[in-house]
Design an enzyme around this catalytic site. Sequence first.
Site, mmCIF file in Angstrom:
data_model
loop_
_atom_site.group_PDB
_atom_site.id
_atom_site.type_symbol
_atom_site.label_atom_id
_atom_site.label_comp_id
_atom_site.label_asym_id
_atom_site.label_seq_id
_atom_site.Cartn_x
_atom_site.Cartn_y
_atom_site.Cartn_z
ATOM 1 N N ARG A 148 -11.702 3.774 -6.461
ATOM 2 C CA ARG A 148 -13.024 1.649 -6.445
ATOM 3 C C ARG A 148 -13.910 2.042 -5.600
ATOM 4 O O ARG A 148 -14.585 3.819 -5.952
ATOM 5 C CB ARG A 148 -12.255 1.239 -4.880
ATOM 6 C CG ARG A 148 -10.787 0.961 -5.559
ATOM 7 C CD ARG A 148 -10.337 0.504 -3.052
ATOM 8 N NE ARG A 148 -8.726 0.189 -3.490
ATOM 9 C CZ ARG A 148 -8.208 0.937 -2.428
ATOM 10 N NH1 ARG A 148 -7.725 1.879 -2.358
ATOM 11 N NH2 ARG A 148 -6.726 0.562 -2.720
ATOM 12 N N LYS A 172 -9.790 1.621 2.325
ATOM 13 C CA LYS A 172 -9.106 0.260 2.186
ATOM 14 C C LYS A 172 -9.124 0.668 4.152
ATOM 15 O O LYS A 172 -7.810 1.288 4.360
ATOM 16 C CB LYS A 172 -8.812 -0.625 1.865
ATOM 17 C CG LYS A 172 -8.506 -1.324 0.478
ATOM 18 C CD LYS A 172 -7.979 -2.154 -0.072
ATOM 19 C CE LYS A 172 -8.645 -2.972 -1.568
ATOM 20 N NZ LYS A 172 -7.169 -3.528 -1.742
ATOM 21 N N HIS A 244 -13.799 -0.398 -12.111
ATOM 22 C CA HIS A 244 -11.938 -0.845 -11.857
ATOM 23 C C HIS A 244 -11.780 -0.582 -12.992
ATOM 24 O O HIS A 244 -10.463 -0.286 -13.084
ATOM 25 C CB HIS A 244 -11.974 -2.056 -11.198
ATOM 26 C CG HIS A 244 -10.711 -1.747 -10.250
ATOM 27 N ND1 HIS A 244 -11.751 -1.528 -8.520
ATOM 28 C CD2 HIS A 244 -9.689 -2.346 -9.967
ATOM 29 C CE1 HIS A 244 -10.326 -1.253 -8.297
ATOM 30 N NE2 HIS A 244 -9.476 -2.475 -8.604
ATOM 31 N N ARG A 247 -10.844 2.937 -12.729
ATOM 32 C CA ARG A 247 -8.653 3.090 -12.096
ATOM 33 C C ARG A 247 -8.238 2.901 -12.478
ATOM 34 O O ARG A 247 -6.786 3.421 -13.015
ATOM 35 C CB ARG A 247 -9.506 2.244 -10.554
ATOM 36 C CG ARG A 247 -8.359 1.546 -9.492
ATOM 37 C CD ARG A 247 -8.398 1.560 -8.922
ATOM 38 N NE ARG A 247 -8.114 1.393 -7.733
ATOM 39 C CZ ARG A 247 -7.679 2.453 -6.896
ATOM 40 N NH1 ARG A 247 -7.398 3.055 -6.536
ATOM 41 N NH2 ARG A 247 -6.380 1.633 -5.561
ATOM 42 N N HIS A 270 -3.134 2.936 -2.674
ATOM 43 C CA HIS A 270 -1.979 1.541 -2.820
ATOM 44 C C HIS A 270 -1.101 1.844 -1.637
ATOM 45 O O HIS A 270 -0.310 2.553 -1.109
ATOM 46 C CB HIS A 270 -0.993 1.696 -3.610
ATOM 47 C CG HIS A 270 -2.104 1.192 -5.088
ATOM 48 N ND1 HIS A 270 -1.351 0.822 -5.752
ATOM 49 C CD2 HIS A 270 -3.094 0.534 -4.809
ATOM 50 C CE1 HIS A 270 -2.737 0.439 -7.275
ATOM 51 N NE2 HIS A 270 -4.001 -0.075 -6.018
ATOM 52 N N TYR A 279 1.026 -1.439 -13.497
ATOM 53 C CA TYR A 279 0.863 -0.437 -14.231
ATOM 54 C C TYR A 279 2.208 -0.495 -15.016
ATOM 55 O O TYR A 279 2.054 0.437 -16.467
ATOM 56 C CB TYR A 279 0.682 1.016 -13.414
ATOM 57 C CG TYR A 279 -0.708 0.929 -13.161
ATOM 58 C CD1 TYR A 279 -1.614 0.349 -13.760
ATOM 59 C CD2 TYR A 279 -0.810 0.816 -11.402
ATOM 60 C CE1 TYR A 279 -3.342 0.028 -12.993
ATOM 61 C CE2 TYR A 279 -1.965 0.750 -11.277
ATOM 62 C CZ TYR A 279 -3.318 0.289 -12.311
ATOM 63 O OH TYR A 279 -4.771 0.079 -11.215
#
Length: 298
Positions: A148, A172, A244, A247, A270, A279
């Site tokens: 990110r 995150k 992004h 990514r 994730h 994806y």
Amino acid sequence: MKWQQAVQDYQDYLRIERGLSANSIKNYSLDLKKLVNWLSVMAINESPLNISEETLQQFIYEIAKTMQPQSQSRIISGLRGFFNYLVFEEYRKTNPLELMESPKITRKLPDTLSTKEIDSLINAIDLSHPQGERNRAILETLYACGLRVSELTGLKISDLFFEEGFIKVSGKGDKERFVPIGGNTIKFINIYKNEVRIHIPVQPKAKDTLFLNRRGNPLTRAMIFTIVKQLAEKAGVRKKVSPHTFRHSFATHLLENGADLRSIQQMLGHESITTTEIYTHVDTTHLTEVINKFHPRK
């Protein structure tokens, strides 16, 4: 219990018990404040302990008039978490949002770049420019590690474990993960770090930050977006390209070349594999090739 006290207690819970970042806590708090402000405007005198399902439904109905489904869904999820906390702490017996459905959201498939397009962006970098080597290292790192943009700007020299072939990434919620890094990317980072960065007057607060601007301060998210956008224009890539996008391309190319979804999930950081599963729907051409190659009735 008044709303102000309930919100403060919830913030403490998110920080201490859940270990969420200050930014995540702020977002949860903003959603709660929207509800509190609406109750005040509507002169509804209901506390966190006795607010009814009907009142909350009315609030959601009102915000639905001015918000996209994705924003509505986020607020419902945030409020549901708050009332789950109150139930967990035995302030309430039930969650008034437990049965409320979130609006259906159409997931937009992310744009991806081909390897040829990625090469063209990197080749568009002017290496004679003072920031050329830095920008090449940035793009190589974005694509090679699937970071990110905030993870890239926060990357530290002490996070580089090149001998082991990994970098440590703070994602995150300040959750750390180790991501593999290839030899080519290590080479480009070392060129920048050992031949360019050492000549920059580094500010005291940025001594351990890897990527710096020419004044020795950490790069901002906006600067990374600008670098990528300008290179896309220079390379003639007509897609909407952002940091992004690298990514998304990282994950898509890994999947196309046989990587398993669980490994991609870990590398992307994730929390849920459901997020990673998007994806599997990105490149229908690749899926057609798989059928043609492997199905007995092709």
